[in-house]
Design an enzyme around this catalytic site. Structure first.
Site, PDB file in Angstrom:
ATOM      1  N   LYS A  45     -25.039 -11.048  34.448  1.00 50.94           N
ATOM      2  CA  LYS A  45     -26.014 -10.296  35.255  1.00 50.94           C
ATOM      3  C   LYS A  45     -26.103 -10.959  36.759  1.00 50.94           C
ATOM      4  CE  LYS A  45     -26.151  -7.157  33.804  1.00 50.94           C
ATOM      5  NZ  LYS A  45     -24.950  -6.128  33.882  1.00 50.94           N
ATOM      6  N   HIS A 100     -17.754 -16.239  31.994  1.00 51.48           N
ATOM      7  CA  HIS A 100     -19.263 -16.724  31.676  1.00 51.48           C
ATOM      8  C   HIS A 100     -19.591 -18.008  30.669  1.00 51.48           C
ATOM      9  CE1 HIS A 100     -20.364 -12.721  33.224  1.00 51.48           C
ATOM     10  NE2 HIS A 100     -20.104 -11.948  32.097  1.00 51.48           N
ATOM     11  N   SER A 130     -32.065  -7.578  35.120  1.00 49.63           N
ATOM     12  CA  SER A 130     -30.936  -6.844  34.807  1.00 49.63           C
ATOM     13  C   SER A 130     -30.390  -6.926  33.534  1.00 49.63           C
ATOM     14  CB  SER A 130     -30.025  -7.532  35.694  1.00 49.63           C
ATOM     15  OG  SER A 130     -28.690  -6.905  35.942  1.00 49.63           O
TER      16      SER A 130
HETATM   17  P1  A3P Z   1     -29.114  -4.949  38.883  1.00 51.37           P
HETATM   18  O1  A3P Z   1     -28.924  -4.891  37.343  1.00 51.37           O
HETATM   19  O2  A3P Z   1     -30.268  -5.950  39.210  1.00 51.37           O
HETATM   20  O3  A3P Z   1     -28.676  -4.211  39.769  1.00 51.37           O
HETATM   21  P2  A3P Z   1     -22.884  -8.611  36.391  1.00 51.37           P
HETATM   22  O4  A3P Z   1     -21.725  -8.065  37.182  1.00 51.37           O
HETATM   23  O5  A3P Z   1     -22.760 -10.247  36.438  1.00 51.37           O
HETATM   24  O6  A3P Z   1     -23.072  -7.977  35.204  1.00 51.37           O
HETATM   25  O7  A3P Z   1     -24.210  -8.518  37.441  1.00 51.37           O
HETATM   26  C1  A3P Z   1     -24.633  -7.250  37.396  1.00 51.37           C
HETATM   27  C2  A3P Z   1     -25.646  -7.166  38.598  1.00 51.37           C
HETATM   28  O8  A3P Z   1     -25.016  -7.377  39.919  1.00 51.37           O
HETATM   29  C3  A3P Z   1     -26.375  -5.803  38.787  1.00 51.37           C
HETATM   30  O9  A3P Z   1     -27.882  -6.206  39.054  1.00 51.37           O
HETATM   31  C4  A3P Z   1     -25.575  -5.148  39.870  1.00 51.37           C
HETATM   32  O10 A3P Z   1     -26.242  -4.065  40.319  1.00 51.37           O
HETATM   33  C5  A3P Z   1     -25.403  -6.492  40.777  1.00 51.37           C
HETATM   34  N1  A3P Z   1     -24.502  -5.980  41.766  1.00 51.37           N
HETATM   35  C6  A3P Z   1     -22.969  -5.648  41.496  1.00 51.37           C
HETATM   36  N2  A3P Z   1     -22.383  -5.320  42.612  1.00 51.37           N
HETATM   37  C7  A3P Z   1     -23.422  -5.879  43.513  1.00 51.37           C
HETATM   38  C8  A3P Z   1     -23.109  -5.514  44.988  1.00 51.37           C
HETATM   39  N3  A3P Z   1     -22.267  -5.141  45.751  1.00 51.37           N
HETATM   40  N4  A3P Z   1     -24.375  -5.740  45.738  1.00 51.37           N
HETATM   41  C9  A3P Z   1     -25.523  -6.099  45.156  1.00 51.37           C
HETATM   42  N5  A3P Z   1     -25.716  -6.335  43.830  1.00 51.37           N
HETATM   43  C10 A3P Z   1     -24.621  -6.125  43.077  1.00 51.37           C
END
Ligand code: A3P
Length: 288
Positions: A45, A100, A130
């Site tokens: 996340k 991870h 998140s």
């Molecule tokens: P949120 O739930 O706060 O929106 P991961 O890919 O490690 O699981 O992380 C997911 C988080 O990264 C989510 O956060 C997602 O919206 C955010 N995320 C993914 N792509 C993004 C982007 N281009 N810009 C900003 N946040 C992004």
């Protein structure tokens, strides 16, 4: 390794059984890293799928083909997930992967190689929020319980890949010299072209300003939300229910302010401070 319902216990951390098995964890440990491999190490996340969008674009001079034709999990696979064994042979050099894993679980061949790593760190309060929503929509994860209960699970490390503090500490003390670049999710949100320039220089890519700007446009939250190869809309609803919460949910720093009470904040800050107190580095976040 022991298993309990939806999770596996592996080397002291919990992993989702849907995506991990004893076989794939062995595969990861035996995986042969090459000197030109690129890895994004990210606590869940913190921006993993963002890196799955960014890396192929940086490594292929802004060519959109990979991000428009290959799902993120095959384009830049997870080192530790089942899927790697299926698609490892299809990856072309320079190979890009995500992990991870905390540093201590990186396989022997990684240490023997010159493979580079970009470590992405995010404010743990936003990670927690998140993750709370992710646990609601990912049917292969335990129900998070109430927000209050989930804070306890997160601080105790009873969440996938263990404690956030252990993850950060492990990579911060990895002593990889110029093989590692540390960047934050917040820097990427604040000025994506600048973050891309930093990554491009680190990876030895000589990208023009025009290419950097083009990559930035294709990696915005808004654009990624509409990319079917990256927004998890290809995944069956029984696995990820996007009606409960989108994977690309808010994409901003600071959403924790909409969720934490002052009591939550005090509890969270005190626990993280305690975990970090003997570390020689300071977090790039004001925890209060
Ligand atoms: P949120 O739930 O706060 O929106 P991961 O890919 O490690 O699981 O992380 C997911 C988080 O990264 C989510 O956060 C997602 O919206 C955010 N995320 C993914 N792509 C993004 C982007 N281009 N810009 C900003 N946040 C992004």
């Amino acid at each position: 390794m022991s298993s309990d319902g939806l999770s596996l216990q592996y080397q002291g951390i919990l992993l989702p059984r849907e995506t991990h098995s004893l076989e794939c964890l062995e595969f990861a440990q035996e995986f042969k890293f090459r000197d030109d491999d690129i890895m994004a190490a990210v606590y869940p996340k913190s921006g993993t799928i963002w890196m799955q969008e960014i890396l192929p674009l940086l490594l292929n001079g802004g060519d959109l083909t990979p991000i428009q034709t290959i799902p993120n999990w095959d384009r830049v696979p997870w080192l530790e997930e089942k899927r790697l064994a299926v698609i490892a042979d299809t990856l072309t050099a320079p190979r890009a992967m995500v992990t991870h894993f905390p540093f201590r679980l990186m396989p022997p061949s990684f240490h023997a190689s010159k493979a580079k790593v970009i470590y992405v760190m995010r404010n743990p309060k936003d990670i927690l929020v998140s993750s709370f929503y992710f646990h609601q929509m990912a049917e292969f994860l335990d129900d998070p319980g109430t927000f209050d209960e989930f804070i306890k699970k997160f601080l105790d490390g009873n969440v996938m890949f263990g404690k956030w503090t252990d993850h950060v500490k492990s990579w911060r003390s990895a002593e990889l010299g110029d093989r590692i670049l540390f960047i934050t999710y917040e820097e990427m949100c604040q000025d994506l072209p600048a973050a891309l320039r930093q990554m491009s220089d680190f990876l030895g890519r000589n990208l023009s300003e025009g290419t950097i700007q083009k990559i930035a446009q294709h990696c915005t939250f808004k654009t990624m939300k509409t990319n079917r190869m990256s927004n998890f809309s290809l995944v069956p609803k029984e696995y990820m229910n996007l009606e409960k919460s989108l994977f690309l949910r808010k994409g901003v720093p600071g959403d924790w302010k909409n969720h934490f009470s002052s009591e939550h904040l005090a509890r969270f800050t005190s626990a993280i401070r305690k975990e970090m107190q003997s570390e020689s580095f300071t977090l790039p976040y004001n925890l209060d």
